[in-house]
Write a protein that holds these residues in place. Structure first.
Motif, PDB file in Angstrom:
ATOM      1  N   LEU A 471       0.828  -1.219   0.000  1.00 24.38           N
ATOM      2  CA  LEU A 471       0.000   0.000   0.000  1.00 24.38           C
ATOM      3  C   LEU A 471       0.861   1.268   0.000  1.00 24.38           C
ATOM      4  CD1 LEU A 471      -2.712  -1.130   2.595  1.00 24.38           C
ATOM      5  CD2 LEU A 471      -2.923  -1.069   0.106  1.00 24.38           C
ATOM      6  N   LYS A 474      -0.004   4.477  -1.701  1.00 26.88           N
ATOM      7  CA  LYS A 474      -1.119   5.336  -1.236  1.00 26.88           C
ATOM      8  C   LYS A 474      -0.595   6.549  -0.491  1.00 26.88           C
ATOM      9  CE  LYS A 474      -4.910   2.028  -1.070  1.00 26.88           C
ATOM     10  NZ  LYS A 474      -6.215   2.645  -1.303  1.00 26.88           N
ATOM     11  N   LEU A 478      -1.970   6.046   5.808  1.00 31.33           N
ATOM     12  CA  LEU A 478      -2.562   4.751   5.453  1.00 31.33           C
ATOM     13  C   LEU A 478      -3.707   4.434   6.411  1.00 31.33           C
ATOM     14  CD1 LEU A 478      -2.429   2.009   3.955  1.00 31.33           C
ATOM     15  CD2 LEU A 478      -0.690   1.312   5.592  1.00 31.33           C
ATOM     16  N   ASP A 482      -7.702  -0.273   5.284  1.00 31.49           N
ATOM     17  CA  ASP A 482      -7.114  -0.705   3.998  1.00 31.49           C
ATOM     18  C   ASP A 482      -6.081  -1.797   4.239  1.00 31.49           C
ATOM     19  OD1 ASP A 482      -8.641   1.166   2.777  1.00 31.49           O
ATOM     20  OD2 ASP A 482      -7.028   2.631   2.435  1.00 31.49           O
ATOM     21  N   ASP A 485      -7.650  -5.114   4.587  1.00 29.40           N
ATOM     22  CA  ASP A 485      -8.024  -5.683   3.279  1.00 29.40           C
ATOM     23  C   ASP A 485      -6.803  -6.206   2.534  1.00 29.40           C
ATOM     24  OD1 ASP A 485     -10.591  -3.142   2.836  1.00 29.40           O
ATOM     25  OD2 ASP A 485     -10.613  -5.077   3.897  1.00 29.40           O
ATOM     26  N   ALA A 486      -5.688  -5.480   2.661  1.00 25.57           N
ATOM     27  CA  ALA A 486      -4.456  -5.931   1.976  1.00 25.57           C
ATOM     28  C   ALA A 486      -3.966  -7.239   2.583  1.00 25.57           C
ATOM     29  CB  ALA A 486      -3.371  -4.859   2.102  1.00 25.57           C
ATOM     30  N   HIS A 489      -6.088  -9.945   1.160  1.00 26.21           N
ATOM     31  CA  HIS A 489      -5.685 -10.187  -0.240  1.00 26.21           C
ATOM     32  C   HIS A 489      -4.430 -11.062  -0.289  1.00 26.21           C
ATOM     33  CE1 HIS A 489      -5.164  -9.516  -4.493  1.00 26.21           C
ATOM     34  NE2 HIS A 489      -3.927  -9.101  -4.287  1.00 26.21           N
TER      35      HIS A 489
END
Ligand SMILES: NC(=O)C1=CN([C@@H]2O[C@H](COP(=O)(O)OP(=O)(O)OC[C@H]3O[C@@H](n4cnc5c(N)ncnc54)[C@H](O)[C@@H]3O)[C@@H](O)[C@H]2O)[C@H](O)CC1
Ligand SMILES: [K+]
Length: 499
Positions: A471, A474, A478, A482, A485-486, A489
């Motif tokens: 991330l 971004k 941060l 998020d 979610d990363a 993933h």
């Protein structure tokens, strides 16, 4: 930002251990000057790869074998048609043995060698050959002035073995330290290259074993190990028949009045980290928001510890501390968790209450302090803690008989029997609110799925850092959500590659 490089060795050594490696290699028949010659060739190769068209270099040389490497690099550059010169810092007549021989070789190759002066003009690539693993104590003059001269030069800088002024054991700046774009380190990786301030001074790291006999290098009991390579295979596998009851029940305890968000983030992270069932014991005021944001989580309004006692035998792992506060409510819930007999991950206020002696933690638990919490647990200043992070992490693990995750640049994982791992993944973008809550939830989720406390701490730190790295684009600020979610993933990628 430093990228982990998986072709680097895993073992990390102290300065004393690397000097012992040098001596062991010499003892089995590789002369010290031969090692120095190999070092110079390795560094010259890395320098030309990084700055192929520079055409000129200036070596800042001290008095020891680090300087010896520098003189031989200058000789190689001169013979290759570059314009090479050496600025000797301090009294070059103090050169002895291999370093003196290297100086003679540089002069014989036509290298200009003269005393460094503060008004010297920097030219080409600067090669920092002032101090290596022989640094002892704060950098003295004129080396400190030479370091400032290098850092003000605006020239590209290569550090020989370790940036001068960086402690090879702790990564601390000892008075002044060179900021390099490239560091070429030799024979064994130094632990200090991965810790604290060193991360702002090393630049890109290249390693060369100097054809050191792996038998010797591997025999040394390393000071620490890098958390490197693909650790995802350590994530517990799921079979087609796996059901959530086999993936543990994780309970997050936290969120006093006004601090519900932290507990929510831990619960979200535990969910994304793959725990079978996640419950949240928190203040009644946060239950609505929790149910709206995380309907998969069983959110319980808890007014007293009695309600937790009723839950205890259904919970595999407790994640306690995010937003817990240190008032009577938080203390009573923490005591219930400590008495439950379930696996424990303590973070934030749970650690402050532990430091205050309000509760005892069960051996075999995981604690995840940031430097401030760790300093309070050890009763020392943050500066003293940061001066030797490995020692602090080990001391905490031993004192409380737990796995200690000491967060910060170069997060450390220590256990009570002396194991020490360093995470060299991650990104400065992760220096934000709530990311510690996410880590605690993730470690709890891995324990819920069957990892040991040690495995879950190491794997959780690594996955958390790699997810943060993904991330980095971004930019700062941060969002912890998020990151959750990363993490999901990353773990899904892992699950897919197992099919
Ligand atoms: N055969 C080998 O050992 C090889 C070593 N390599 C290189 O050598 C250095 C280690 O060399 P060593 O002589 O032990 O120490 P240094 O050159 O790092 O520095 C010692 C030198 O510096 C002075 N000094 C020490 N502390 C301070 C201070 N606080 N302020 C100022 N000056 C200080 C001290 O007086 C000595 O004169 C290793 O890093 C490698 O680069 C080869 O690469 C491989 C073979
Ligand atoms: K150096």
């Amino acid at each position: 930002m430093r990228h982990s490089s998986d072709d680097l060795p895993l073992a990390l050594y102290s300065a004393t251990q690397v000097r012992a490696l040098d001596a062991a290699l010499i003892a089995v028949g590789t002369p010290g000057f031969e090692l120095m010659r190999r070092a110079a060739h390795a560094i010259w190769r890395a320098l030309r790869r990084e700055w192929p068209d520079a055409g000129a270099l200036t070596v800042l040389a001290g008095h020891g074998n680090n300087a010896g490497d520098g003189y031989l690099i200058a000789a190689l550059a001169q013979r290759a048609g570059w314009q090479a010169r050496v600025l000797a810092v301090g009294e070059p007549q103090r050169l002895q043995g291999d370093a003196a021989r290297a100086c003679d070789e540089a002069r014989a190759a036509g290298v200009e060698v003269r005393a460094w002066q503060a008004d010297a003009q920097p030219q080409g690539v600067l090669v920092d050959a002032l101090l290596g693993t022989g640094l002892a104590g704060e950098v003295r003059e004129p080396h400190a002035a030479a370091i400032e001269w290098i850092n003000r030069s605006g020239c590209p800088v290569l550090a020989v073995d370790i940036p001068s002024g960086i402690c090879a054991d702790t990564g601390q700046v000892l008075g002044a330290a060179v900021k390099a774009q490239l560091t070429v380190t030799l024979i064994g990786l130094k632990l200090g290259l991965y810790l604290g301030s060193a991360l702002d001074h090393v630049g890109r790291l290249v390693f060369d074993s100097l054809q050191a006999d792996p038998q010797i290098v591997s025999h040394q009991q390393a000071a620490a190990w890098r958390l490197a390579g693909d650790l995802l295979p350590l994530v517990p596998a799921r079979q087609p028949t796996t059901h959530k009851g086999q993936l543990g029940h994780l309970l997050v305890v936290g969120g006093d009045q006004g601090t519900g968000g932290a507990a929510l983030l831990s619960a979200q992270s535990a969910l994304r980290g793959g725990a079978g069932m996640v419950s949240l014991a928190t203040r009644a005021e946060h239950v609505g928001a929790a149910q709206a944001r995380l309907p998969e989580v069983m959110s319980l309004a808890v007014a007293s510890a009695n309600q937790l006692h009723a839950l205890a035998d259904k919970v595999t792992v407790w994640v306690v501390g995010p937003g817990l506060g240190q008032a009577a409510w938080g203390r009573s819930l923490l005591s219930a968790a400590a008495a439950s007999g379930g696996a424990q991950v303590w973070d934030a206020d749970a650690l402050n209450l532990l430091a205050a002696g309000a509760v005892r933690i069960a051996p075999g638990s995981v604690i995840t302090p940031h430097p401030g919490e760790a300093a309070r647990l050890l009763g020392i200043s943050i500066a003293a803690l940061q001066a030797d992070r490995p020692a602090a992490a080990r001391a905490l693990a031993r004192r409380y008989e737990v796995v200690c995750v000491l967060k910060g640049a170069g997060t450390l994982v220590a256990d009570p029997v002396g194991r020490l791992l360093v995470c060299d993944r991650g990104d400065p973008v992760m220096a934000g609110a709530g990311l510690g809550d996410v880590l605690a939830g993730l470690i709890g989720a891995l324990i819920a799925q069957g990892c040991s406390a040690w495995q879950a701490a190491c794997l959780g730190v690594w996955v958390h850092a790699c997810a943060g790295e993904s991330l980095a684009h971004k930019g700062n600020g941060l969002a912890a959500g998020d990151l959750c979610d990363a993490i999901r993933h990353l773990l899904e990628e892992r699950a897919a590659c197992r099919k």
